[in-house]
Structures are given as structure tokens and as C-alpha cells.
Design a protein around this motif. Structure first.
Motif, PDB file in Angstrom:
ATOM      1  N   SER A  68       0.755  -1.267   0.101  1.00  0.00           N
ATOM      2  CA  SER A  68      -0.025  -0.193  -0.058  1.00  0.00           C
ATOM      3  C   SER A  68       0.714   1.489   0.153  1.00  0.00           C
ATOM      4  O   SER A  68       1.851   1.329   0.487  1.00  0.00           O
ATOM      5  CB  SER A  68      -0.951   0.094   1.307  1.00  0.00           C
ATOM      6  OG  SER A  68      -1.749   1.387   1.279  1.00  0.00           O
ATOM      7  N   GLU A  69       0.316   2.246  -0.698  1.00  0.00           N
ATOM      8  CA  GLU A  69       1.041   3.639  -0.535  1.00  0.00           C
ATOM      9  C   GLU A  69       0.657   4.502   0.461  1.00  0.00           C
ATOM     10  O   GLU A  69       1.250   5.435   0.799  1.00  0.00           O
ATOM     11  CB  GLU A  69       0.640   4.112  -1.907  1.00  0.00           C
ATOM     12  CG  GLU A  69       1.201   3.614  -3.137  1.00  0.00           C
ATOM     13  CD  GLU A  69       2.616   3.732  -3.278  1.00  0.00           C
ATOM     14  OE1 GLU A  69       3.228   4.597  -2.825  1.00  0.00           O
ATOM     15  OE2 GLU A  69       3.515   2.659  -3.532  1.00  0.00           O
ATOM     16  N   GLY A  70      -0.353   4.035   1.463  1.00  0.00           N
ATOM     17  CA  GLY A  70      -0.623   4.908   2.631  1.00  0.00           C
ATOM     18  C   GLY A  70      -1.380   6.186   2.182  1.00  0.00           C
ATOM     19  O   GLY A  70      -1.975   6.079   1.084  1.00  0.00           O
ATOM     20  N   GLY A  71      -1.152   7.432   2.895  1.00  0.00           N
ATOM     21  CA  GLY A  71      -1.761   8.389   2.608  1.00  0.00           C
ATOM     22  C   GLY A  71      -2.404   9.129   3.616  1.00  0.00           C
ATOM     23  O   GLY A  71      -2.457   8.682   4.749  1.00  0.00           O
ATOM     24  N   SER A  72      -3.199  10.474   3.195  1.00  0.00           N
ATOM     25  CA  SER A  72      -3.878  11.076   4.205  1.00  0.00           C
ATOM     26  C   SER A  72      -5.354  10.868   4.272  1.00  0.00           C
ATOM     27  O   SER A  72      -5.979  11.340   5.374  1.00  0.00           O
ATOM     28  CB  SER A  72      -3.673  12.482   3.673  1.00  0.00           C
ATOM     29  OG  SER A  72      -4.423  12.735   2.706  1.00  0.00           O
ATOM     30  N   PHE A  73      -5.879   9.895   3.820  1.00  0.00           N
ATOM     31  CA  PHE A  73      -7.141   9.462   3.980  1.00  0.00           C
ATOM     32  C   PHE A  73      -7.258   7.964   4.326  1.00  0.00           C
ATOM     33  O   PHE A  73      -6.777   7.245   3.519  1.00  0.00           O
ATOM     34  CB  PHE A  73      -8.012   9.866   2.621  1.00  0.00           C
ATOM     35  CG  PHE A  73      -9.391   9.433   2.635  1.00  0.00           C
ATOM     36  CD1 PHE A  73     -10.291   9.826   3.754  1.00  0.00           C
ATOM     37  CD2 PHE A  73      -9.924   8.368   1.842  1.00  0.00           C
ATOM     38  CE1 PHE A  73     -11.436   9.374   3.809  1.00  0.00           C
ATOM     39  CE2 PHE A  73     -11.191   7.988   1.869  1.00  0.00           C
ATOM     40  CZ  PHE A  73     -12.031   8.491   2.737  1.00  0.00           C
ATOM     41  N   GLY A  74      -8.014   7.713   5.230  1.00  0.00           N
ATOM     42  CA  GLY A  74      -8.668   6.425   5.642  1.00  0.00           C
ATOM     43  C   GLY A  74      -7.478   5.863   6.520  1.00  0.00           C
ATOM     44  O   GLY A  74      -6.386   6.329   6.903  1.00  0.00           O
ATOM     45  N   ARG A  75      -7.591   4.379   6.646  1.00  0.00           N
ATOM     46  CA  ARG A  75      -6.628   3.710   7.517  1.00  0.00           C
ATOM     47  C   ARG A  75      -5.599   2.853   6.648  1.00  0.00           C
ATOM     48  O   ARG A  75      -5.922   2.173   6.096  1.00  0.00           O
ATOM     49  CB  ARG A  75      -7.502   2.650   8.318  1.00  0.00           C
ATOM     50  CG  ARG A  75      -8.484   3.374   9.293  1.00  0.00           C
ATOM     51  CD  ARG A  75      -9.029   2.304  10.402  1.00  0.00           C
ATOM     52  NE  ARG A  75      -9.830   3.108  11.298  1.00  0.00           N
ATOM     53  CZ  ARG A  75     -10.457   2.195  12.561  1.00  0.00           C
ATOM     54  NH1 ARG A  75     -10.319   1.141  12.290  1.00  0.00           N
ATOM     55  NH2 ARG A  75     -11.012   2.970  12.995  1.00  0.00           N
ATOM     56  N   HIS A  76      -4.365   3.151   7.399  1.00  0.00           N
ATOM     57  CA  HIS A  76      -3.367   2.388   6.751  1.00  0.00           C
ATOM     58  C   HIS A  76      -2.581   1.775   7.977  1.00  0.00           C
ATOM     59  O   HIS A  76      -2.022   2.694   8.607  1.00  0.00           O
ATOM     60  CB  HIS A  76      -2.421   3.176   5.986  1.00  0.00           C
ATOM     61  CG  HIS A  76      -3.264   3.984   4.910  1.00  0.00           C
ATOM     62  ND1 HIS A  76      -3.660   3.185   3.731  1.00  0.00           N
ATOM     63  CD2 HIS A  76      -3.586   5.116   4.762  1.00  0.00           C
ATOM     64  CE1 HIS A  76      -4.198   4.054   2.896  1.00  0.00           C
ATOM     65  NE2 HIS A  76      -4.556   5.318   3.604  1.00  0.00           N
ATOM     66  N   TRP A  77      -2.124   0.498   7.935  1.00  0.00           N
ATOM     67  CA  TRP A  77      -1.093  -0.178   8.856  1.00  0.00           C
ATOM     68  C   TRP A  77       0.289   0.228   8.228  1.00  0.00           C
ATOM     69  O   TRP A  77       0.424   0.081   7.064  1.00  0.00           O
ATOM     70  CB  TRP A  77      -1.073  -1.751   8.944  1.00  0.00           C
ATOM     71  CG  TRP A  77      -2.555  -2.179   9.916  1.00  0.00           C
ATOM     72  CD1 TRP A  77      -3.759  -2.190   9.175  1.00  0.00           C
ATOM     73  CD2 TRP A  77      -2.572  -2.089  11.088  1.00  0.00           C
ATOM     74  NE1 TRP A  77      -4.684  -2.381  10.275  1.00  0.00           N
ATOM     75  CE2 TRP A  77      -4.142  -2.322  11.474  1.00  0.00           C
ATOM     76  CE3 TRP A  77      -1.852  -1.972  12.162  1.00  0.00           C
ATOM     77  CZ2 TRP A  77      -4.536  -2.537  12.625  1.00  0.00           C
ATOM     78  CZ3 TRP A  77      -2.134  -2.132  13.590  1.00  0.00           C
ATOM     79  CH2 TRP A  77      -3.695  -2.470  13.768  1.00  0.00           C
ATOM     80  N   VAL A  78       1.131   0.396   9.166  1.00  0.00           N
ATOM     81  CA  VAL A  78       2.483   0.868   8.565  1.00  0.00           C
ATOM     82  C   VAL A  78       3.359  -0.228   9.688  1.00  0.00           C
ATOM     83  O   VAL A  78       3.561  -0.449  10.992  1.00  0.00           O
ATOM     84  CB  VAL A  78       2.961   2.355   9.129  1.00  0.00           C
ATOM     85  CG1 VAL A  78       4.287   2.732   8.993  1.00  0.00           C
ATOM     86  CG2 VAL A  78       2.074   3.162   8.594  1.00  0.00           C
TER      87      VAL A  78
END
Ligand SMILES: Nc1ncnc2c1ncn2[C@@H]1O[C@H](COP(=O)(O)O)[C@@H](O)[C@H]1OP(=O)(O)O
Ligand SMILES: [Mg+2]
Ligand SMILES: [Mg+2]
Ligand SMILES: [Mg+2]
Length: 419
Positions: A194-204
Motif C-alpha cells: 500500500s502507498e498509505g496517504g492522508s485518507f483512511g486507515r493504513h497499517w505501517v
């Protein structure tokens, strides 16, 4: 708890992140909002309110018949899943580190090392998050990918990773499904694209942060965090080789190692042993006189400009020698007050990745610390896979931050005028 009866699409949720303990914390935040991740227009996605509100919804959403009692989100389920995932991944890493074979280490295209444990750890975290949070699609921003393992030369390595992953999952006992195939493992690793970003949920995820430390038998960490709309809302750091006792001054009175640090927005930071002792709340050092402070930095000279950190330390009057350890274990140690400052100034051209700081950042800020770039700006995890920042990263308590920033500014000016 905030509740509201609204007619909404099934993905409309009320999210309440409770107030942070630290107002200047760079990762923490406090708000309450209603939104539909996919169905609302951009401008309606994150309205912010001081208190829970009944909201007027666009007719195309309100017309959906589902009535939802929107409950306060506390990230409890995600937090439990993250702790389980990082602990299991750490178990795999500990086992591999004990029996490390030369053939378990490869070089990536940037010539940095990667081991069966990096891949195995990433596969385990991805597997556990999928299983524990199956109701939501998983977006995972993680360091490794399966490219090299899909080549003919990667076949043996993939077999060994698959074996380690299945053996580790079996030790947990809660996943009774049939063993993962090599193809399942490849897929689990590639969930991390995933590229992540400023919207929604992202695990890192950094499946092993500090691979060089891992190979030396020194410090490393499994670092897992969750972003919600670009903010870090929880983080877990598993540090299998970090002593449970303080490492202040590079000495420790105890042999027991293996720490799990975890923090959730507004709830403080806790540490327990990876073996499962009861958690203790931790806090950063409250030293206010920089002469009494000690500082952490990278073990690897190539990772941070140590001439610059020495100059900053001199300006601050720091007397103690630097404590050099690998990985985000530095953030964990800082969160419990083993030292007062962490400085990181990568050499020109190096771009910091979000997985190298997201978990550490919330662990330290929820423990009362502050993490910023060299210009004093909060770290911004919303820009994709990279951190977009000015020069370096500095972390300390709130009392020392003003003098640290001043010393950093002066040292950077001197460095640039001497070039
Ligand atoms: N040239 C570099 N400069 C700065 N950091 C680097 C460099 N190469 C790798 N890293 C990353 O630095 C981190 C280790 O930090 P530290 O120096 O604090 O121990 C790791 O995330 C490591 O990646 P990796 O996750 O692959 O080990
Ligand atoms: Mg790496
Ligand atoms: Mg890393
Ligand atoms: Mg790594």
C-alpha cells in the motif's frame, strides 16, 4: 461514549479519539467526526467537531435504509491485533536470530541486507491482521516485497520462510487453519504494497527495523503502527533484545531481555515483557537541564551524521557519551526515560520511510515526549511511504525541546557555512 442514530451507509462510522495527554505531541490528536470513507465527497469526509454531533447527511447516503448506532471508536480491536501480530513476529525473529545461517541473508537492490526473518515477520503480521480484523480490507504499508523470492534463486529461501511462518503461527494455537503454502506467504508479504496517504486507515510496518543490528545479535525492533487519516493512532514496538531494566549509560543490572512497548492515542505508553508480564506505564525523562541529559543515536555511522550530533551535544553541555543502539528500540528506551534525547541526521540524499518512525513516534509522544524534524515541525505520516522532512529527526521531552532546537539550528548553520 458518544452515540448517534443516523441513517447511513454501512461504512459510515463515528470516530472519537480521546484527548491526548500531551498538547504538543506531534503524533497525537483529539477530535470527533462522522464520515463515510468511500461514499462522501472529499469535502464532507472529515468534518471536525468539538463534541459529538448529529450530522446532516447528503441525501444519497441518508436514503440508505441502514440505521447505525455509531459508537465511539477506541481502536481496541486494532490495538489487540497489533500487539498479537508484533509479538508473534518477534517470536519468529528470535528463533531465526538464534539459528541464523549465512544463506538466510540476502542483499537488496540498495545493497541493504534482508533476511528470512524480515520476510517471515512481514508475512506473520499481515496474516494476523487479516485474521483478527477480517471485517475491514487491509491496507498495509510495509518495507519488504516478494520480488526476489519469486525468482528461481529465491525458492529455497521461500521454503525456509514458509516453514518459520507456519511453526510460529502453530505456537500461538489460535489459528487452526491448514498451514500456509509458499504462495500464501508471498501474498501475505505483498499485502504490504500500500502507498498509505492522508485518507483512511493504513497499517505501517517495519518487520525488522535495524536489520544490521539483528545480524550482529544486537538491537532490532518489529515496528507496527496504524494511521487514521494520516495521523498515527496506535503503535507497537517489539524489541526482543532490549533489556527490561534501564540501559541508561549503556549499563544494565539485569539480564532479562525482550520488551513490548505500546501506545494508543490519548492513552499513554505501556511496556511489558515479551513473555507477557503485567504492563507498566512509562514516561519520558523529566530532566530539564541539558547538561544532565544523555542522548541516543544510531549504532551505524552511515545512518546519521555523528559529527553533527556531537556538535549539538557540545552546545547543550551534554557530559555523557552517546548511547549508540540500532533501530526504533531507541524510541522505546527513550519512552521509559533511559536517556533524554534521540537525534537522527541521515546523510544527504537519504529519504526517511514512515515505517522507520511511525510506531516509535507514538510510543514516545504518548509517554510525554516530542518528536519533530530538525526545524521543529511535527512528523507528517500522511504523505505516502516517505516522510517529507527538513534535514533530520529529533526527539526529547518538552522541557529540553527549545534548547535542543536552538542547538540544532546553530550546528546546522555552522555546518553549512563551513562547506
Ligand atoms: N543509509 C541509511 N541512512 C539512514 N538510515 C538507514 C540507512 N540504511 C538503512 N537505514 C535504516 O535505518 C534504520 C536503522 O536505524 P538505526 O540507524 O537507528 O539503527 C533502519 O530502518 C534501516 O533500515 P532497516 O529497517 O532496513 O534496518
Ligand atoms: Mg531494510
Ligand atoms: Mg527500518
Ligand atoms: Mg526493516
Amino acid at each position: 461514549m458518544a452515540t448517534a442514530a443516523v441513517s447511513v451507509s454501512s461504512c459510515l462510522r463515528a470516530v472519537v479519539a480521546s484527548s491526548s495527554s500531551s498538547s504538543t505531541s506531534s503524533c497525537s490528536y483529539s477530535y470527533c467526526y462522522f464520515y463515510s470513507r468511500r461514499h462522501l465527497p472529499t469535502t464532507s469526509r472529515t468534518p471536525k467537531f468539538a463534541k459529538p454531533h448529529f450530522v446532516s447527511l447528503p441525501s444519497f447516503v441518508a436514503s440508505r435504509p441502514l440505521v447505525v448506532a455509531a459508537a465511539a471508536m477506541s481502536y481496541d480491536k486494532e490495538f489487540a491485533a497489533a500487539k498479537k501480530a508484533a509479538s508473534l513476529a518477534a517470536r519468529l525473529c528470535q528463533k531465526v536470530q538464534k539459528e541464523l545461517l549465512q544463506s538466510d541473508v540476502q542483499s537488496k537492490s540498495d545493497r541493504s541486507p534482508v533476511t528470512v526473518a524480515d520476510y517471515g515477520s512481514q508475512a506473520i503480521v499481515s496474516f494476523v491482521l487479516e485474521r483478527e480484523l477480517s471485517t475491514e480490507p487491509l491496507s498495509l504499508v510495509a518495507e519488504e516485497d516478494s520480488g526476489d523470492l519469486r525468482k528461481d534463486s529465491g525458492k529455497d529461501t521461500l521454503q525456509r520462510i514458509t516453514k518459520h511462518v507456519n511453526e510460529t503461527i502453530a505456537t500461538d494455537g489460535s489459528y487452526s487453519a491448514s498451514p500456509l503454502s509458499p504462495e500464501d506467504v508471498l501474498r501475505a508479504i505483498d499485502t504490504g504494497k500500500s502507498e498509505g496517504g492522508s485518507f483512511g486507515r493504513h497499517w505501517v510496518l517495519d518487520p525488522i527495523d535495524g536489520t544490521k543490528g539483528f545480524l550482529r545479535g544486537d538491537q532490532y525492533a518489529v515496528a507496527l503502527a496504524l494511521l487514521d487519516d494520516g495521523k498515527v493512532v496506535l503503535g507497537v514496538l517489539a524489541c526482543p533484545n532490549l533489556p527490561l531494566a534501564s540501559i541508561a549509560g549503556n549499563v544494565t543490572s539485569e539480564n532479562a531481555v525482550g520488551c513490548l512497548f505500546y501506545a494508543k492515542v490519548g492513552s499513554g505508553t505501556f511496556m511489558q515483557s515479551l513473555d507477557g508480564s503485567s504492563p507498566v506505564k512509562v514516561h519520558v525523562s523529566d530532566i530539564g537541564n541539558s547538561e544532565d541529559a544523555s542522548f541516543f543515536e544510531s549504532y551505524e555511522k552511515a545512518h546519521s551524521m555523528q559529527d553533527l550530533t556531537s556538535s549539538i551535544a557540545r552546545k547543550l553541555g551534554v557530559k555523557a557519551p552517546p548511547v549508540r543502539i540500532d533501530s526504533q528500540a531507541k524510541y522505546g528506551a527513550l519512552s521509559r526515560g533511559d536517556g533524554a534525547i534521540y537525534m537522527r541526521f541521515p546523510h544527504k540524499g537519504y529519504r526517511e520511510k514512515i515505517w522507520d518512525h511511525a510506531a516509535g513516534c507514538i510510543v514516545v509522544t504518548e509517554a510525554g515526549g516530542v518528536a519533530t524534524d530538525a526545524a521543529g515541525q511535527p512528523l507528517d505520516f500522511s504523505k505516502g511511504r516517505y516522510l517529507d522532512l527538513d534535514t533530520g529527526i529529533i526527539v526529547t521531552n518538552q522541557k529540553l525541546m527549545p534548547s535542543l532546537l536552538k542547538a540544532v539550528r546553530e550546528s546546522l548553520e555552522e555546518k553549512s557555512s563551513s562547506l
